[in-house]
Scaffold this motif. Sequence first.
Motif, PDB file in Angstrom:
ATOM      1  N   LEU A  44       0.840  -1.195   0.000  1.00  0.00           N
ATOM      2  CA  LEU A  44       0.000   0.000   0.000  1.00  0.00           C
ATOM      3  C   LEU A  44       0.877   1.247   0.000  1.00  0.00           C
ATOM      4  CD1 LEU A  44      -2.571  -1.072   2.749  1.00  0.00           C
ATOM      5  CD2 LEU A  44      -3.047  -0.831   0.301  1.00  0.00           C
ATOM      6  N   THR A  45       0.445   2.236  -0.745  1.00  0.00           N
ATOM      7  CA  THR A  45       1.138   3.523  -0.714  1.00  0.00           C
ATOM      8  C   THR A  45       0.595   4.358   0.441  1.00  0.00           C
ATOM      9  OG1 THR A  45      -0.483   4.622  -2.143  1.00  0.00           O
ATOM     10  CG2 THR A  45       1.337   3.445  -3.225  1.00  0.00           C
ATOM     11  N   ALA A  46       1.286   5.440   0.748  1.00  0.00           N
ATOM     12  CA  ALA A  46       0.822   6.353   1.803  1.00  0.00           C
ATOM     13  C   ALA A  46      -0.547   6.921   1.431  1.00  0.00           C
ATOM     14  CB  ALA A  46       1.835   7.470   2.010  1.00  0.00           C
ATOM     15  N   ALA A  47      -0.760   7.166   0.141  1.00  0.00           N
ATOM     16  CA  ALA A  47      -2.047   7.695  -0.309  1.00  0.00           C
ATOM     17  C   ALA A  47      -3.157   6.661  -0.105  1.00  0.00           C
ATOM     18  CB  ALA A  47      -1.963   8.097  -1.780  1.00  0.00           C
ATOM     19  N   ASP A  48      -2.850   5.394  -0.379  1.00  0.00           N
ATOM     20  CA  ASP A  48      -3.831   4.321  -0.155  1.00  0.00           C
ATOM     21  C   ASP A  48      -4.238   4.267   1.313  1.00  0.00           C
ATOM     22  OD1 ASP A  48      -3.741   3.466  -2.820  1.00  0.00           O
ATOM     23  OD2 ASP A  48      -2.107   2.052  -2.426  1.00  0.00           O
ATOM     24  N   ALA A  49      -3.229   4.272   2.183  1.00  0.00           N
ATOM     25  CA  ALA A  49      -3.500   4.179   3.620  1.00  0.00           C
ATOM     26  C   ALA A  49      -4.281   5.384   4.108  1.00  0.00           C
ATOM     27  CB  ALA A  49      -2.187   4.046   4.388  1.00  0.00           C
ATOM     28  N   ALA A  50      -3.955   6.554   3.598  1.00  0.00           N
ATOM     29  CA  ALA A  50      -4.667   7.773   4.002  1.00  0.00           C
ATOM     30  C   ALA A  50      -6.127   7.715   3.592  1.00  0.00           C
ATOM     31  CB  ALA A  50      -3.981   8.996   3.397  1.00  0.00           C
ATOM     32  N   GLN A  51      -6.383   7.205   2.387  1.00  0.00           N
ATOM     33  CA  GLN A  51      -7.773   7.080   1.931  1.00  0.00           C
ATOM     34  C   GLN A  51      -8.536   6.065   2.771  1.00  0.00           C
ATOM     35  OE1 GLN A  51      -7.618   6.237  -2.310  1.00  0.00           O
ATOM     36  NE2 GLN A  51      -7.903   8.411  -2.786  1.00  0.00           N
ATOM     37  N   MET A  52      -7.889   4.953   3.111  1.00  0.00           N
ATOM     38  CA  MET A  52      -8.560   3.958   3.952  1.00  0.00           C
ATOM     39  C   MET A  52      -8.879   4.535   5.324  1.00  0.00           C
ATOM     40  SD  MET A  52      -7.314   0.060   3.380  1.00  0.00           S
ATOM     41  CE  MET A  52      -5.589   0.300   3.747  1.00  0.00           C
ATOM     42  N   GLN A  53      -7.948   5.299   5.875  1.00  0.00           N
ATOM     43  CA  GLN A  53      -8.194   5.897   7.178  1.00  0.00           C
ATOM     44  C   GLN A  53      -9.342   6.898   7.128  1.00  0.00           C
ATOM     45  OE1 GLN A  53      -6.844   5.174  10.323  1.00  0.00           O
ATOM     46  NE2 GLN A  53      -6.337   3.399   9.049  1.00  0.00           N
ATOM     47  N   GLN A  54      -9.468   7.599   6.024  1.00  0.00           N
ATOM     48  CA  GLN A  54     -10.592   8.522   5.852  1.00  0.00           C
ATOM     49  C   GLN A  54     -11.913   7.751   5.842  1.00  0.00           C
ATOM     50  OE1 GLN A  54     -10.213  11.074   2.406  1.00  0.00           O
ATOM     51  NE2 GLN A  54     -12.259  11.957   2.666  1.00  0.00           N
ATOM     52  N   ALA A  55     -11.928   6.622   5.142  1.00  0.00           N
ATOM     53  CA  ALA A  55     -13.131   5.783   5.100  1.00  0.00           C
ATOM     54  C   ALA A  55     -13.406   5.168   6.464  1.00  0.00           C
ATOM     55  CB  ALA A  55     -12.979   4.700   4.044  1.00  0.00           C
ATOM     56  N   ASP A  56     -12.344   4.687   7.133  1.00  0.00           N
ATOM     57  CA  ASP A  56     -12.511   4.069   8.451  1.00  0.00           C
ATOM     58  C   ASP A  56     -13.056   5.057   9.468  1.00  0.00           C
ATOM     59  OD1 ASP A  56     -11.614   1.669   7.514  1.00  0.00           O
ATOM     60  OD2 ASP A  56      -9.571   1.875   8.310  1.00  0.00           O
ATOM     61  N   ALA A  57     -12.608   6.304   9.378  1.00  0.00           N
ATOM     62  CA  ALA A  57     -13.083   7.320  10.315  1.00  0.00           C
ATOM     63  C   ALA A  57     -14.588   7.513  10.170  1.00  0.00           C
ATOM     64  CB  ALA A  57     -12.347   8.636  10.070  1.00  0.00           C
ATOM     65  N   ALA A  58     -15.063   7.507   8.917  1.00  0.00           N
ATOM     66  CA  ALA A  58     -16.505   7.658   8.687  1.00  0.00           C
ATOM     67  C   ALA A  58     -17.276   6.435   9.190  1.00  0.00           C
ATOM     68  CB  ALA A  58     -16.765   7.878   7.198  1.00  0.00           C
ATOM     69  N   VAL A  59     -16.730   5.243   8.953  1.00  0.00           N
ATOM     70  CA  VAL A  59     -17.404   4.011   9.379  1.00  0.00           C
ATOM     71  C   VAL A  59     -17.472   3.923  10.893  1.00  0.00           C
ATOM     72  CG1 VAL A  59     -17.184   1.493   9.449  1.00  0.00           C
ATOM     73  CG2 VAL A  59     -16.891   2.704   7.288  1.00  0.00           C
TER      74      VAL A  59
END
Length: 446
Positions: A44-59
């Motif tokens: 995973l790239t840093a951008a991938d992880a950042a996007q997942m964390q954004q989604a996880d925060a909403a969930v």
Amino acid sequence: MKEQRHRFLCAVCALALVLTAVLAPAAWAAEGADEAQAEAKTTLTAADAAQMQQADAAVTALTGSEEYEQMSREQRRAAALDELDGLARKGLVRRSSIRTDEENGIVSFTYSCGVLGGILFTPADELEEMTLDAGENGLRPPRGLAEASPCAEMPLTEDVREAAAARQNARQSDENALPDTIGRAAIYYAFDNTVNSSRFPYYSYMQGFWEGMGIRTTMNTRVTLADLRRMDRYDLCILSAHGAYYTYSYGALWKRTRTEPIILLTEESTFYKDIIYSFELLSHRVIKMNGLYCATADFFRNAYRAGQLSSTIVYSETCEFLGVTGSVDESMAEALLAGGARAVLGYVNNVYTVYSRSMLWDTVNHLGMGMTIGGAVTHAKDTYGENDIIWYTEQGGRRPHAAAAYLVLYGDPNARLNVPANYSLAQRADEITVDDILGEVLDRAA
């Protein structure tokens, strides 16, 4: 004539394929290309992880809210789908991957980078606890922590009381004395964070009792994926966690589905952990549920591919560890056995908490007495019932859950702890009074 019609049909088919390729929506084609590219990733790239964390925060903002806690099952499902719709519009989740599994109470999805995720819309305890009023089923409602009495709920059978007495007495004599340690055990407790927990006191009690029997027992209340890679350090590993049956869609062009058991941990997803676990996440050995990490059978298969579990018995309390009736899935057991485990025990279907806890209590007690794992499980079933509906109805229950949960043993039924075969645990029980029977064992468990 037939040949002409055959040629005509072939021409129609060819034309249909051309039109499909030309007229297919650009968004669909782009998403398919993105999926194919994501499935080829190994890190995973840093951008991938950042996007997942954004989604996880909403969930997690949704699933951790008081409003979500008060919602009905149907309202939770609708809220989960609405949240994922918004995340799909932001490009954080693949819209085509969103899938509702009504039977198992999960909405599964795939992050834009290819990692699997899900939202659990059925409360994890819904099918586990006895929640009906006494007037409806003759059972007491679950007691709160302040009223909990592990000693009262988990009685000792006479043979275990005698064994405890013999254990204490043997320490005072060099003749035929048991070794100080007859095995090392680990309780991987991931049901909750232990704060105001109605479960934790029972496991704490069991830990103390087994310590007194000579089973050196570690209780891990913050179970991580890294911890699950170190199970080979113990003779007995107890997986005390929630489990689920997870279904997801995969494939860039031709969509397929797969269903598999997962073990839910309480380890929260973070940016840095996503990077560390990137290969496991992208290979679907690890998934995320409600923003928490979950282990699949492939996780264990990879972690112990060199057969490190050669001296370990694995006892899983997780629901649906072996799938469900009509769709039994042995992948978890097979993965652990492939990793060298001597024996693996787990449940088919959702299991009542008290039944599961009682079966564990009786089984490990008799392992500590020198029984084989096969003999210990048989004794537990004879005591509490072949399955949890038998146990439930014997308590006076009138509304059991739909499918009975039953414990299955794989591997070597003769696996045992390090109790000398020529030692009779009950041989000195008649030398001391009833008041002395438990001695140091119960003192340490208090």
